[in-house]
Write a protein that holds these residues in place. Structure first.
Motif, mmCIF file in Angstrom:
data_model
loop_
_atom_site.group_PDB
_atom_site.id
_atom_site.type_symbol
_atom_site.label_atom_id
_atom_site.label_comp_id
_atom_site.label_asym_id
_atom_site.label_seq_id
_atom_site.Cartn_x
_atom_site.Cartn_y
_atom_site.Cartn_z
ATOM 1 N N THR A 272 10.655 21.905 -43.867
ATOM 2 C CA THR A 272 11.225 22.914 -44.761
ATOM 3 C C THR A 272 12.603 22.460 -45.226
ATOM 4 O O THR A 272 13.461 22.149 -44.404
ATOM 5 N N ASP B 97 16.429 22.893 -46.593
ATOM 6 C CA ASP B 97 17.393 23.966 -46.356
ATOM 7 C C ASP B 97 17.599 24.775 -47.635
ATOM 8 O O ASP B 97 17.028 24.455 -48.687
ATOM 9 N N ALA B 98 18.380 25.826 -47.561
ATOM 10 C CA ALA B 98 18.560 26.732 -48.703
ATOM 11 C C ALA B 98 19.284 26.071 -49.877
ATOM 12 O O ALA B 98 19.278 26.611 -50.982
ATOM 13 N N TYR C 148 19.528 29.918 -39.993
ATOM 14 C CA TYR C 148 18.099 29.848 -40.286
ATOM 15 C C TYR C 148 17.310 30.470 -39.141
ATOM 16 O O TYR C 148 17.542 30.167 -37.974
ATOM 17 N N GLN D 200 9.755 31.748 -42.431
ATOM 18 C CA GLN D 200 11.084 31.148 -42.447
ATOM 19 C C GLN D 200 12.034 32.006 -43.273
ATOM 20 O O GLN D 200 11.746 32.342 -44.415
ATOM 21 N N TYR D 201 13.155 32.374 -42.664
ATOM 22 C CA TYR D 201 14.200 33.149 -43.341
ATOM 23 C C TYR D 201 15.541 32.487 -43.100
ATOM 24 O O TYR D 201 15.682 31.642 -42.222
ATOM 25 N N GLN E 122 14.260 34.308 -48.093
ATOM 26 C CA GLN E 122 12.945 34.000 -47.534
ATOM 27 C C GLN E 122 12.436 32.714 -48.161
ATOM 28 O O GLN E 122 12.559 32.518 -49.375
ATOM 29 N N TYR E 123 11.850 31.856 -47.346
ATOM 30 C CA TYR E 123 11.272 30.617 -47.863
ATOM 31 C C TYR E 123 9.803 30.841 -48.181
ATOM 32 O O TYR E 123 9.050 31.330 -47.341
ATOM 33 N N SER F 149 6.603 28.882 -48.842
ATOM 34 C CA SER F 149 6.097 27.515 -48.691
ATOM 35 C C SER F 149 5.200 27.099 -49.854
ATOM 36 O O SER F 149 5.170 25.920 -50.206
ATOM 37 N N ARG G 240 7.638 26.311 -52.487
ATOM 38 C CA ARG G 240 8.734 25.545 -51.886
ATOM 39 C C ARG G 240 10.095 25.990 -52.423
ATOM 40 O O ARG G 240 10.938 25.173 -52.794
ATOM 41 N N THR G 241 10.295 27.303 -52.446
ATOM 42 C CA THR G 241 11.554 27.865 -52.932
ATOM 43 C C THR G 241 12.067 28.934 -51.979
ATOM 44 O O THR G 241 11.304 29.571 -51.250
ATOM 45 N N TRP G 242 13.377 29.139 -52.011
ATOM 46 C CA TRP G 242 14.021 30.216 -51.271
ATOM 47 C C TRP G 242 14.265 31.357 -52.249
ATOM 48 O O TRP G 242 14.771 31.132 -53.350
#
Length: 193
Positions: free
Chosen positions: A123, A125-126, A159, A166-167, A182-183, A185, A188-190
């Motif tokens: 994943t 990172d932001a 994280y 994943q948050y 929030q991620y 998947s 593939r974006t936050w």
């Protein structure tokens, strides 16, 4: 037409068991995934609320208040501390008892089963950087998130991961406010929550 005293045939029983088994095989993994999502989202919101509470405490006390993150064998433990001498929360002052503990140590998994600090493998990172590691506490080397009496804070990102969810909780230094991300998947974006 069936007679009132007749029962089910073996074929009808097997069909019923097969339908029930198929339904359970579909429902159980979906339920597990939904529970993981709920727990992880709740943990992120809890942590954001905890950070905002220490921000308000710092303003009320007119002194710095912080959350200190320490590694433990299975995750991070975080504890609130209050500045005792006006020079900010420092590791040496905590050790010497000058900056004092303002609450009991907490660990996310105590309240949110299966949730911990970290980035899921693969994943980004932001900030969109892939391969930046899986450490979930990114607030500087001493891992102390300080809120000042003027409302400013240490900038950084925390994280939070479940088994698949994943948050992230972002702390904005200038304002001391938090944002929960929030991620996703699939894309593939936050995204902001």
């Amino acid at each position: 037409m069936r007679r009132p005293d007749s029962g089910l045939t073996v074929l009808e029983c097997l069909f019923t068991v097969a339908v029930a088994g198929t339904t359970m095989a579909i429902v159980v993994p979906l339920t597990s995934e939904v529970l993981d999502e709920i727990r992880t989202a709740s943990a992120a919101r809890y942590l954001s609320g905890r950070i905002m509470a220490i921000r308000m405490d710092a303003v009320r006390r007119s002194t710095a208040v912080a959350l200190r993150f320490e590694t433990s064998p299975d995750d991070y433990v975080f504890t609130a501390f209050v500045d005792g001498n006006g020079n900010g929360i420092r590791t040496v002052d905590i050790r010497d008892g000058i900056d004092w503990r303002a609450g009991e140590p907490e660990q996310l998994s105590y309240t949110f089963r299966g949730v911990r600090f970290g980035l899921l493998e693969g994943t980004p990172d932001a900030d969109g950087r892939a391969g930046s590691g899986t450490d979930g506490v990114r607030i500087g080397v001493p891992r102390i998130l300080t809120m000042s009496p003027d409302g400013t804070a240490t900038s950084g990102t925390l994280y939070i991961r479940g088994r698949r969810a994943q948050y992230a909780v972002r702390v904005l230094g200038v304002t001391g406010r938090t944002r929960v991300l929030q991620y996703r998947s699939g894309s593939r974006t936050w995204i902001s929550r």
